[in-house]
Design a protein around this motif. Structure first.
Motif, PDB file in Angstrom:
ATOM      1  N   GLY A 175      91.708  -5.833  11.838  1.00 16.28           N
ATOM      2  CA  GLY A 175      91.541  -7.658  13.145  1.00 16.28           C
ATOM      3  C   GLY A 175      90.732  -7.270  14.550  1.00 16.28           C
ATOM      4  N   ASP A 176      90.611  -5.701  15.052  1.00 15.07           N
ATOM      5  CA  ASP A 176      89.638  -5.877  16.473  1.00 15.07           C
ATOM      6  C   ASP A 176      88.891  -5.361  16.024  1.00 15.07           C
ATOM      7  N   TYR A 177      87.772  -5.426  17.080  1.00 18.43           N
ATOM      8  CA  TYR A 177      86.350  -5.144  16.907  1.00 18.43           C
ATOM      9  C   TYR A 177      86.290  -3.566  17.839  1.00 18.43           C
ATOM     10  N   THR A 178      86.480  -2.762  16.935  1.00 16.61           N
ATOM     11  CA  THR A 178      86.490  -1.366  17.396  1.00 16.61           C
ATOM     12  C   THR A 178      85.771  -0.371  16.858  1.00 16.61           C
ATOM     13  N   GLU A 179      84.636  -0.788  15.903  1.00 12.46           N
ATOM     14  CA  GLU A 179      84.161   0.380  14.539  1.00 12.46           C
ATOM     15  C   GLU A 179      82.706   0.191  15.619  1.00 12.46           C
ATOM     16  N   HIS A 180      82.200   1.462  15.922  1.00  4.94           N
ATOM     17  CA  HIS A 180      80.967   1.037  16.809  1.00  4.94           C
ATOM     18  C   HIS A 180      79.644   1.177  15.831  1.00  4.94           C
ATOM     19  N   LEU A 181      79.482  -0.164  15.840  1.00  2.04           N
ATOM     20  CA  LEU A 181      78.227  -0.142  15.404  1.00  2.04           C
ATOM     21  C   LEU A 181      76.933   0.490  15.635  1.00  2.04           C
ATOM     22  N   HIS A 182      76.470  -0.391  17.207  1.00  2.00           N
ATOM     23  CA  HIS A 182      75.188   0.389  18.063  1.00  2.00           C
ATOM     24  C   HIS A 182      75.246   0.466  19.295  1.00  2.00           C
ATOM     25  N   SER A 183      74.225   0.960  20.277  1.00  2.00           N
ATOM     26  CA  SER A 183      74.467   1.424  21.937  1.00  2.00           C
ATOM     27  C   SER A 183      73.027   1.325  22.190  1.00  2.00           C
ATOM     28  N   ALA A 184      72.568   0.464  23.165  1.00  2.00           N
ATOM     29  CA  ALA A 184      71.091   0.600  23.549  1.00  2.00           C
ATOM     30  C   ALA A 184      71.369   0.175  25.189  1.00  2.00           C
ATOM     31  N   SER A 185      70.605   0.810  26.006  1.00  4.40           N
ATOM     32  CA  SER A 185      70.649   0.301  27.614  1.00  4.40           C
ATOM     33  C   SER A 185      68.815   0.352  28.078  1.00  4.40           C
ATOM     34  N   CYS A 186      68.866  -0.667  28.928  1.00  5.12           N
ATOM     35  CA  CYS A 186      67.241  -0.156  30.029  1.00  5.12           C
ATOM     36  C   CYS A 186      67.701   0.527  31.368  1.00  5.12           C
ATOM     37  N   THR A 204      59.591   4.753   9.279  1.00  4.65           N
ATOM     38  CA  THR A 204      60.869   2.927   8.824  1.00  4.65           C
ATOM     39  C   THR A 204      61.282   3.153   9.163  1.00  4.65           C
ATOM     40  N   LYS A 205      61.926   4.502  10.866  1.00  2.45           N
ATOM     41  CA  LYS A 205      63.374   4.237  10.826  1.00  2.45           C
ATOM     42  C   LYS A 205      63.220   3.275  12.304  1.00  2.45           C
ATOM     43  N   ASN A 206      63.688   2.480  12.038  1.00  3.53           N
ATOM     44  CA  ASN A 206      64.518   1.351  12.996  1.00  3.53           C
ATOM     45  C   ASN A 206      65.931   0.930  13.425  1.00  3.53           C
ATOM     46  N   PRO A 207      66.385   1.038  14.432  1.00  4.25           N
ATOM     47  CA  PRO A 207      67.855   0.558  15.401  1.00  4.25           C
ATOM     48  C   PRO A 207      68.063  -0.749  13.784  1.00  4.25           C
ATOM     49  N   PRO A 208      69.338  -0.387  13.484  1.00  8.70           N
ATOM     50  CA  PRO A 208      69.947  -2.095  12.560  1.00  8.70           C
ATOM     51  C   PRO A 208      70.475  -3.376  14.222  1.00  8.70           C
ATOM     52  N   PHE A 209      70.097  -2.903  15.041  1.00 10.38           N
ATOM     53  CA  PHE A 209      70.061  -3.856  16.063  1.00 10.38           C
ATOM     54  C   PHE A 209      68.871  -3.503  16.833  1.00 10.38           C
ATOM     55  N   GLN A 210      68.306  -4.956  17.694  1.00 11.68           N
ATOM     56  CA  GLN A 210      67.440  -4.809  18.490  1.00 11.68           C
ATOM     57  C   GLN A 210      67.739  -5.390  19.447  1.00 11.68           C
ATOM     58  N   LEU A 235      65.221  -2.578  25.381  1.00 13.99           N
ATOM     59  CA  LEU A 235      66.360  -1.576  25.353  1.00 13.99           C
ATOM     60  C   LEU A 235      66.508  -0.643  23.908  1.00 13.99           C
ATOM     61  N   SER A 236      66.237   0.906  24.410  1.00 15.83           N
ATOM     62  CA  SER A 236      66.076   2.041  23.641  1.00 15.83           C
ATOM     63  C   SER A 236      67.821   2.713  23.344  1.00 15.83           C
ATOM     64  N   GLU A 237      67.943   3.336  21.505  1.00 19.65           N
ATOM     65  CA  GLU A 237      69.822   3.255  22.039  1.00 19.65           C
ATOM     66  C   GLU A 237      69.793   4.805  22.631  1.00 19.65           C
ATOM     67  N   CYS A 238      70.796   4.693  23.052  1.00 21.55           N
ATOM     68  CA  CYS A 238      71.951   5.943  23.982  1.00 21.55           C
ATOM     69  C   CYS A 238      73.608   5.530  23.330  1.00 21.55           C
ATOM     70  N   SER A 239      74.114   6.733  23.559  1.00 18.74           N
ATOM     71  CA  SER A 239      75.150   6.829  23.824  1.00 18.74           C
ATOM     72  C   SER A 239      75.740   5.635  23.480  1.00 18.74           C
TER      73      SER A 239
END
Length: 506
Positions: free
Chosen positions: A220-231, A60-66, A272-276
């Protein structure tokens, strides 16, 4: 009490043979003459039991975003390779932004906006290494264009879309995870624009579409990384992607069923698959970088006539460190700072950032092919030649000496007389070697003036002493026909007005 079973050898041998024959009976009958299929083996209960024994959290391991790119994948991709999607240049493609969190996961971003940055970047590591130069070159050839744009009218659920003039390959936007969100992107660069032309046509390089999502921090800045994906994608001219997809599909139809099993099926969408996450020091265009990298210099700037008069033609002459007429060879012991200075001095300023962590030995270890792949054919070959620094053989060598040289303690010739006393001879003549790359009279005069410490503007005419002592005006044709390693004695004569000099080559 011990029991001993006594059997003769014949009885034992017959029993073993019977048991062995019985154990082999039936082998091969179940498989029959049909082809052996590994999928049948994997479907056996023993393997199913192994699958069921895996930890439940892995199932059931899924990324938080897709993120889903609404474009079909290529059918000509092997099973264990990454999917490849063909896109048309400038066409709008939908990317669905999906909230894939489980219950209770990442509660700090519930009912809050997140920021996503979408980029088109290089898939090839060699091109990633030279990304700044590649994208600046594209900008130079396509002024005013962007590599990536957001089709705002077609997009749904995005807020505050932005495209920075300094980042031509990226765009960003805010979106609410509780609402349906789709961003439509347009890629304007095609894969063949970054491919060096080779014999037999071109093969386009693959790109990547990468999306990085961030949460809002305490500042207040959007700096906390949550998820990355690419294709992986390839971009063709309009309608070219459709033709390529059709061609791949027709090729797959011609393959046998056994060959088709080695390839992935074509899917209607691309996940898109997860990446750095993309690094912070990504490509940022600057006017200064663009100007310094792609400002063309007239050919005359690098001709011999532009070399300052102070540059001596003698091989023992040490050039001034700031002079652009001569280049010193890079030493293997050079530090990173010295290597940077060497690059600047030899007109490789656009690559100082690229080689910012290279010492002299690091640069000298790079092969010709490495430099061509990193810097392109033109600058790569030029940098390789500069690093190897092999001197060019001169077209003509001439030896000259002034008729009345100044006496110097270093040039005095000491001789010993019969009574053992030392005497000084003033008849010593020291010649200078002039190396000509251009067989012209102007080149010879300029270098003679340099080694003889004569003002070039004061020399009116130069003659060569001919038969019976006649004076022949020096010309390009005369220099062209001079034998190699000719020797001349230079005589200096003032003209009638006394304002200039005449040189006579004896």
């Amino acid at each position: 009490m011990a029991w001993v079973l006594k059997m003769d050898d014949a009885t034992i041998e017959s029993g073993l043979v019977h048991d062995f024959d019985a154990s082999l009976s039936g082998i091969g009958q179940e498989l029959g003459a049909g082809a052996y299929s590994m999928s049948d083996v994997l479907a056996l209960p023993i393997f199913k039991q192994e699958d069921s024994s895996l930890p439940p959290e892995n199932e059931t391991k899924n990324p938080p975003f897709q993120y889903v790119l609404c474009a079909a994948t290529s059918p000509a991709v092997k099973l264990h390779d990454e999917t490849l999607t063909y896109l048309n240049q400038g066409q709008s493609y939908e990317v669905r932004m999906l909230d894939n969190r489980k219950a209770g996961e990442l509660p700090e971003i519930t009912n809050k906006m997140v920021k996503s940055t979408v980029r088109v970047v290089f898939h090839d590591r060699r091109l990633q290494y030279t990304e700044h130069q590649q994208l600046e070159g594209w900008k130079w050839n396509r002024p005013g264009d962007r590599l990536l744009d957001i089709d705002i009218p077609m997009s749904v659920g995005i807020v505050e879309p932005k495209t920075h003039p300094s980042q031509l390959n990226a765009a960003e936007f805010l979106w609410d995870m509780d609402k349906r969100t789709s961003v439509f992107v347009q890629v304007h660069c095609i894969s063949t624009e970054f491919t060096p032309r080779k014999h037999g046509g071109e093969k386009g390089v693959p790109f990547r579409i990468q999306i990085d999502t961030f949460a809002q921090g305490d500042s207040g800045d959007y700096t906390e990384h949550l998820h990355s994906a690419s294709c992986q994608i390839k971009v063709f001219k309009p309608k070219g992607a459709d033709r390529k997809q059709k061609t791949d599909r027709e090729k797959m139809e011609k393959r046998t069923a056994q060959e088709k099993e080695k390839y992935q099926p074509s899917y209607d969408t691309t996940i898109l698959s997860e990446c750095s996450p993309w690094p912070d020091n990504a490509y940022v265009s600057t006017n200064q970088a663009a100007t310094s990298s792609f400002t063309s210099t007239p050919l005359s700037t690098y001709t011999t006539s532009s070399v300052p008069d102070s540059d001596s033609s003698s091989p023992n002459h040490q050039a001034d460190p700031g002079s652009h007429g001569n280049s010193e060879q890079l030493s293997p012991t050079a530090s990173i700072q010295d290597a940077q200075k060497w690059l600047l001095k030899n007109r490789f300023s656009s690559y100082t950032r690229l080689f910012s962590h290279f010492s002299g030995s690091d640069l000298l270890k790079l092969t010709r092919d490495d430099l061509v792949q990193i810097c392109g054919p033109a600058d790569g070959i030029r940098l390789f030649n500069a690093l190897k620094s092999r001197s060019v053989c001169p077209r003509l060598t001439v030896y000259v000496c002034q008729e009345s040289p100044r006496e110097s303690p270093l040039l005095e010739r000491h001789s010993t007389s019969e009574n053992g006393e030392h005497s000084i001879s003033s008849s010593l003549r020291v010649y200078h070697a002039l190396y000509l790359e251009e067989l012209t009279a102007a080149e010879l005069i300029r270098k003679m003036a340099c080694v003889c410490s004569l003002p070039l503007g004061k020399i009116n005419q130069v003659y060569r002493q001919g038969p019976t002592g006649i004076h022949i005006l020096l010309s390009d044709q005369m220099v062209y026909n001079l034998p190699d390693e000719s020797c001349f004695l230079i005589s200096t004569v003032k003209d009638e007005l006394g304002e200039g000099l005449h040189l006579i080559l004896k």
